[in-house]
Every structure is written in C-alpha cells, then in structure tokens.
Design a protein around this motif. Structure first.
Motif, PDB file in Angstrom:
ATOM      1  N   GLU A 151       0.827  -1.209   0.000  1.00  0.00           N
ATOM      2  CA  GLU A 151       0.000   0.000   0.000  1.00  0.00           C
ATOM      3  C   GLU A 151       0.863   1.262   0.000  1.00  0.00           C
ATOM      4  O   GLU A 151       0.431   2.303  -0.507  1.00  0.00           O
ATOM      5  CB  GLU A 151      -0.923  -0.011   1.217  1.00  0.00           C
ATOM      6  CG  GLU A 151      -1.995  -1.088   1.141  1.00  0.00           C
ATOM      7  CD  GLU A 151      -2.770  -1.239   2.435  1.00  0.00           C
ATOM      8  OE1 GLU A 151      -2.363  -0.611   3.456  1.00  0.00           O
ATOM      9  OE2 GLU A 151      -3.773  -1.985   2.443  1.00  0.00           O
ATOM     10  N   TYR A 152       2.056   1.168   0.554  1.00  0.00           N
ATOM     11  CA  TYR A 152       3.002   2.291   0.506  1.00  0.00           C
ATOM     12  C   TYR A 152       3.176   2.767  -0.935  1.00  0.00           C
ATOM     13  O   TYR A 152       3.189   3.979  -1.204  1.00  0.00           O
ATOM     14  CB  TYR A 152       4.321   1.821   1.103  1.00  0.00           C
ATOM     15  CG  TYR A 152       5.496   2.752   0.937  1.00  0.00           C
ATOM     16  CD1 TYR A 152       5.858   3.633   1.951  1.00  0.00           C
ATOM     17  CD2 TYR A 152       6.286   2.734  -0.218  1.00  0.00           C
ATOM     18  CE1 TYR A 152       6.947   4.473   1.825  1.00  0.00           C
ATOM     19  CE2 TYR A 152       7.375   3.571  -0.350  1.00  0.00           C
ATOM     20  CZ  TYR A 152       7.713   4.439   0.663  1.00  0.00           C
ATOM     21  OH  TYR A 152       8.800   5.273   0.524  1.00  0.00           O
ATOM     22  N   PHE A 153       3.323   1.828  -1.867  1.00  0.00           N
ATOM     23  CA  PHE A 153       3.479   2.179  -3.283  1.00  0.00           C
ATOM     24  C   PHE A 153       2.136   2.553  -3.910  1.00  0.00           C
ATOM     25  O   PHE A 153       2.048   3.526  -4.665  1.00  0.00           O
ATOM     26  CB  PHE A 153       4.096   1.011  -4.049  1.00  0.00           C
ATOM     27  CG  PHE A 153       5.444   0.571  -3.557  1.00  0.00           C
ATOM     28  CD1 PHE A 153       6.531   1.433  -3.582  1.00  0.00           C
ATOM     29  CD2 PHE A 153       5.633  -0.704  -3.062  1.00  0.00           C
ATOM     30  CE1 PHE A 153       7.779   1.024  -3.125  1.00  0.00           C
ATOM     31  CE2 PHE A 153       6.872  -1.132  -2.608  1.00  0.00           C
ATOM     32  CZ  PHE A 153       7.947  -0.261  -2.631  1.00  0.00           C
ATOM     33  N   GLU A 154       1.114   1.784  -3.620  1.00  0.00           N
ATOM     34  CA  GLU A 154      -0.203   2.038  -4.218  1.00  0.00           C
ATOM     35  C   GLU A 154      -0.714   3.434  -3.869  1.00  0.00           C
ATOM     36  O   GLU A 154      -1.279   4.130  -4.726  1.00  0.00           O
ATOM     37  CB  GLU A 154      -1.203   0.992  -3.735  1.00  0.00           C
ATOM     38  CG  GLU A 154      -0.920  -0.410  -4.229  1.00  0.00           C
ATOM     39  CD  GLU A 154      -1.860  -1.443  -3.636  1.00  0.00           C
ATOM     40  OE1 GLU A 154      -1.973  -2.535  -4.230  1.00  0.00           O
ATOM     41  OE2 GLU A 154      -2.478  -1.181  -2.577  1.00  0.00           O
ATOM     42  N   ASN A 155      -0.516   3.837  -2.629  1.00  0.00           N
ATOM     43  CA  ASN A 155      -1.014   5.137  -2.185  1.00  0.00           C
ATOM     44  C   ASN A 155      -0.251   6.307  -2.790  1.00  0.00           C
ATOM     45  O   ASN A 155      -0.677   7.461  -2.653  1.00  0.00           O
ATOM     46  CB  ASN A 155      -0.970   5.226  -0.659  1.00  0.00           C
ATOM     47  CG  ASN A 155      -1.919   4.256   0.018  1.00  0.00           C
ATOM     48  OD1 ASN A 155      -2.893   3.798  -0.598  1.00  0.00           O
ATOM     49  ND2 ASN A 155      -1.656   3.923   1.271  1.00  0.00           N
ATOM     50  N   ALA A 156       0.874   6.012  -3.437  1.00  0.00           N
ATOM     51  CA  ALA A 156       1.658   7.075  -4.072  1.00  0.00           C
ATOM     52  C   ALA A 156       1.216   7.351  -5.507  1.00  0.00           C
ATOM     53  O   ALA A 156       1.710   8.302  -6.129  1.00  0.00           O
ATOM     54  CB  ALA A 156       3.138   6.719  -4.052  1.00  0.00           C
ATOM     55  N   CYS A 157       0.317   6.550  -6.048  1.00  0.00           N
ATOM     56  CA  CYS A 157      -0.162   6.784  -7.418  1.00  0.00           C
ATOM     57  C   CYS A 157      -0.866   8.143  -7.492  1.00  0.00           C
ATOM     58  O   CYS A 157      -1.643   8.502  -6.606  1.00  0.00           O
ATOM     59  CB  CYS A 157      -1.123   5.682  -7.844  1.00  0.00           C
ATOM     60  SG  CYS A 157      -0.370   4.045  -7.997  1.00  0.00           S
ATOM     61  N   LYS A 158      -0.592   8.875  -8.565  1.00  0.00           N
ATOM     62  CA  LYS A 158      -1.162  10.214  -8.733  1.00  0.00           C
ATOM     63  C   LYS A 158      -1.712  10.372 -10.150  1.00  0.00           C
ATOM     64  O   LYS A 158      -1.147   9.809 -11.096  1.00  0.00           O
ATOM     65  CB  LYS A 158      -0.093  11.288  -8.517  1.00  0.00           C
ATOM     66  CG  LYS A 158       0.557  11.302  -7.149  1.00  0.00           C
ATOM     67  CD  LYS A 158       1.621  12.404  -7.090  1.00  0.00           C
ATOM     68  CE  LYS A 158       2.273  12.474  -5.716  1.00  0.00           C
ATOM     69  NZ  LYS A 158       3.133  11.274  -5.483  1.00  0.00           N
ATOM     70  N   PRO A 159      -2.747  11.176 -10.328  1.00  0.00           N
ATOM     71  CA  PRO A 159      -3.200  11.493 -11.689  1.00  0.00           C
ATOM     72  C   PRO A 159      -2.166  12.358 -12.388  1.00  0.00           C
ATOM     73  O   PRO A 159      -1.381  13.063 -11.726  1.00  0.00           O
ATOM     74  CB  PRO A 159      -4.504  12.253 -11.452  1.00  0.00           C
ATOM     75  CG  PRO A 159      -4.357  12.852 -10.094  1.00  0.00           C
ATOM     76  CD  PRO A 159      -3.554  11.857  -9.296  1.00  0.00           C
ATOM     77  N   PRO A 160      -2.115  12.343 -13.720  1.00  0.00           N
ATOM     78  CA  PRO A 160      -1.107  13.132 -14.442  1.00  0.00           C
ATOM     79  C   PRO A 160      -1.068  14.604 -14.064  1.00  0.00           C
ATOM     80  O   PRO A 160      -0.003  15.231 -14.114  1.00  0.00           O
ATOM     81  CB  PRO A 160      -1.496  12.932 -15.912  1.00  0.00           C
ATOM     82  CG  PRO A 160      -2.149  11.574 -15.935  1.00  0.00           C
ATOM     83  CD  PRO A 160      -2.898  11.484 -14.640  1.00  0.00           C
TER      84      PRO A 160
END
Length: 454
Positions: free
Chosen positions: A20-29
């Motif tokens: 989740e550490y990585f998943e929560n870092a996803c951002k829209p362009p």
C-alpha cells in the motif's frame, strides 16, 4: 543520497501495508511533478584537494554560510550535516559531495530556476572561501584515502559493510557524483511501463551524460567510471533487475525484492542502530537481532528503500539513476529527457516500442558496455548512438506535446539541445575531456578544476 531519516509512527502489522506504501503514491497526471537531485565536488582552489568536514575552509563552514539565504540547519550528534528550506534539502554525500535535493516541480523551466538560484548561492559562498565546485561523475585527481569522510552515523555503518560485499563500494561513497530525477507514476501499470523503459534506456542516459574518464590523475579506460563502480558495489541491491520484465512485475514483486535486500540500519530517537546484513523480514516478525522484539514502522520501510541502488529505484516516486554529474548547463537536460519520455503517453508508448524487443542479454550488454564504449557501444548492426538519437527525438516530441512554455513561449524541449548534439556526434562529454587531456592540457587533469568549475 537522501534527506536525514525520520523516526516514529505505528508498527507495521501486515505485510500488505508495504504494498500500500506504493499504491497510495499513485497520482493522476495533473499532479505529476519532477524532483531533480544533483551532486558536485567541493575543492580548495589552491591545492585542488577535497574539503574536510571541519575547519575554517571546510564543508561545515560552507553549510553555515549558506544559512544566510534562509536555509535551516539539520543536525546529527551536534554536527551540521544538512540544510532544509521548504521542500528542498542540501545534503552531504560521504566524501563531502554537496547535493541539492530539489523540490517536486511542475516544469523543467521551474527546475532550471531552482538550479540557478542554488548556483548563485553556492558560488557566492565559494568565492568567499576560495573554494570551487565541479560536476563530474568521479573525483578525477585524489585517491580514496585522500577524501575525508563526513561525520554521519549512517555512513559509518555503510563504510563498514561495503567491503564485505564488493570491492568498489567505498569509491561509490567517497568519489562519485550524479544527477538524477524523480518522477511520479499514475498506476501500477504506469509504474511497470516506466520502470521497463527506464531500465532499458538507462544505458543511453549513462552514455549521453558519461563524464568520468579519470582516476587519480590518469585516464581510467572508461567514459563513465561512476557507472562501472556500481557493478562491483553490492550485487544484492544494485543492477538491472531483469525480473522487472517478467509477467509478475508489480508493487508486490518489488516489495518482495526489497524485503530480500539486506538492511543497513534502523533509525531510532536520533540514533542509527547497525543492522547491516540483517533481514527486514525478521524485523517484520519482531526478530531483528539488532532490535529484538521491536517491529518496523513505515519510516523504517522508507529508510530501507533508500538503501537499494538499482538503475531505476521505486519509492513513492521513481528515481532515474544512470547519469554522471556534469556541468551546470547540462543539469536540466536529465529531467527533460525523462519527462519527455515518461510524462507524455504517446512518447512513453514510442519509447516502449523502441525497447520492447530488447532481450535480457542485449539490455545487459548495453549496461556493461556503455560505461566503457559510451555511444560507440555496438548494438544490432549499429551503435548505441543510433538508439540515443531515437530516444532524444522521442523525448523532444513528448516535451513539445506537453507544451509547458516559458515566458518566451519556448517548450521544455530547449533543454534537450545539448543531448541532441551529443547523440548526433556520438562523442560523449568524457571523450571531450580526454581530447583536452591528450591535447592542450598536456596529460594533466588539473585544468578540469578551472575550466569546468561552476
């Protein structure tokens, strides 16, 4: 390397939190940013020697003087080891290399503004102290023993551990310098595509920015000795990560890889605890020999991820790590290259099509040979220069489509002009230095400190 560690937070109770550490870092362009980090060597203009940590003409004094510009001190055991201002940090590499870890910014134009402000500040202080700053991939003159260690406990732990796993780790710490860019990802699939493109094209960046042909005053047989050093630093935490191209690549797979990388330390209450060679998996189970019964926090996971050094590194963003440090005018080119390739969907598709059929053997051939032969590295009946020209052209088109214009209506593609010229000629910056060395420098590296100083 990284900003000073932060301790605290609740213990991790489920391995799923690491994913989740990585998943929560996803951002829209719309929220994608660029963070540029660049290191430089600081030297005495009279002797050309690297500065010690303490004294009148020292790294500590340099950091103290920079505080006039609003930088706030960051201390470790009562010693000044870093500065912070907003989202920016000035940090020390082990051998006293000075790094600006820039803020996450929207455009390359803003990145260049940030770099020029930093240049003005450090040049003002350097002039007062009669010291110079230079961007090269490797210290060109002085031996490992002649470089001073900075007083950071993190580095003491690494200094002890490095010789156990490779022969060049101490050189990596003391005598290398880089420029890198941190980029965002929008989803797991986006991360995978950027990771694969980044790994496959990292040898192109290595060759285009190759700028470390000297060791202890003589040619060393490489155009990027900095890049070569990473091949004998620590096989557990460095390299091309061939498995990234496998079907199981994703956040979960990277998490498993990171868990299997031996630890360096745990940071608690302002103190680094030596956990070198120990297992983060044991830490999760409360069985870490260095801290029996304790479990890690997310700050510990974040710290651990900073101790992994592949050609592309995943954290809450992705780090492109293949380039040598270089002259000021070329620093903006590195974020421009990767923004052009990764922040325009059509360009990312083009870049993937360029490298999609590279075999594992071919990718590793390019990684192995780019530090030695640069853009002349043979590849599929041509050379790496052919791939470099295509890569730069794709990035230029991507930046034109991004259409982030400056006050003169110029796109970010202007920052790729130097790379386009290097790719067109096939002559790396290192080969230019070598021509000077064998020509009017009369086989001395000393002129590099004056002619290429910032």
């Amino acid at each position: 390397m990284s900003a000073p560690s932060q301790s605290g937070g609740a213990p991790i109770t489920d391995e799923r939190q690491l994913v989740e550490y990585f998943e929560n870092a996803c951002k829209p362009p719309s929220r994608w940013r660029l963070g540029t980090e660049h290191e430089k060597f600081v030297f005495d203009r009279e002797t050309l020697r690297p500065l010690p940590y303490a004294g009148e003409q020292s790294i500590a004094t340099f950091l103290e003087k920079l505080q006039r510009f609003g930088w706030q001190p960051m201390m470790e055991d009562g010693r000044l080891v870093a500065l912070e201002l907003g989202e920016c940090h000035i940090t020390l590499e082990p051998g006293g290399q000075l790094e600006l870890a820039g803020a996450p910014l929207d455009t390359i134009h803003e990145t260049c503004d940030e770099i020029h402000v930093h240049l003005r500040q450090v040049k003002e202080v350097a002039a007062e102290m009669n010291v110079g700053l230079i961007g090269l991939g490797f210290q060109p003159k002085w031996s490992r023993e002649q470089c001073a260690w900075m007083p950071k406990a993190r580095y003491d732990i690494m200094k002890s551990y490095m010789p156990k796993v490779g022969s060049l780790g101490l050189d990596m710490m003391l005598r290398t310098s880089t420029v890198q860019v941190n980029i965002d990802y929008g989803s797991e699939a986006d991360m995978i595509k950027k990771f694969r493109v980044g790994l496959a094209l990292q040898p192109v960046a290595t060759a285009l920015f190759a700028n470390s042909p000297f060791t202890e005053g003589k040619p060393n047989g490489f155009v990027s000795y900095r890049s070569q050093i990473w091949t004998d630093t620590d096989p557990d935490r460095c390299g091309m990560l061939d498995w990234v191209f496998g079907d199981d690549m994703g956040f979960e797979r990277y998490k498993d890889f990171a868990l299997d990388v031996p630890m360096y330390f745990v940071y608690r209450d302002g103190r680094y605890i030596d956990a070198s060679g120990q297992s983060f998996r044991d830490f999760l189970a409360g069985k870490l020999p260095a801290m029996p019964g304790e479990r890690p926090t997310m700050s510990d996971w974040d710290d651990h991820l900073t101790t992994i050094f592949p050609e592309v590194r995943l954290k809450r963003f992705m780090e492109m790590r293949g380039a040598d440090g270089g002259p000021w005018r070329r620093l903006c080119a590195l974020p421009a290259l990767w923004a052009g390739l990764c922040y325009d969907s059509a360009a990312l598709d083009e870049a993937w099509q360029l490298v999609a059929d590279f075999s594992t053997t071919e990718r590793n051939h390019l990684r192995d040979q780019a530090p030695i032969q640069g853009l002349a590295t043979p590849f599929r009946g041509g050379t790496l220069a052919d791939i470099a020209r295509e890569t730069v052209a794709i990035a230029q088109r991507g930046l034109e489509r991004r259409a982030r214009l400056d006050a003169h209506d110029r796109s970010e593609a202007i920052f790729l002009e130097q790379l386009a010229e290097i790719a067109a000629t096939g002559v790396t910056p290192a080969e230019h230095l070598l021509s000077l060395y064998h020509g009017r420098w009369n086989e001395s590296v000393d002129p590099v400190f004056s002619e290429f100083a910032y």
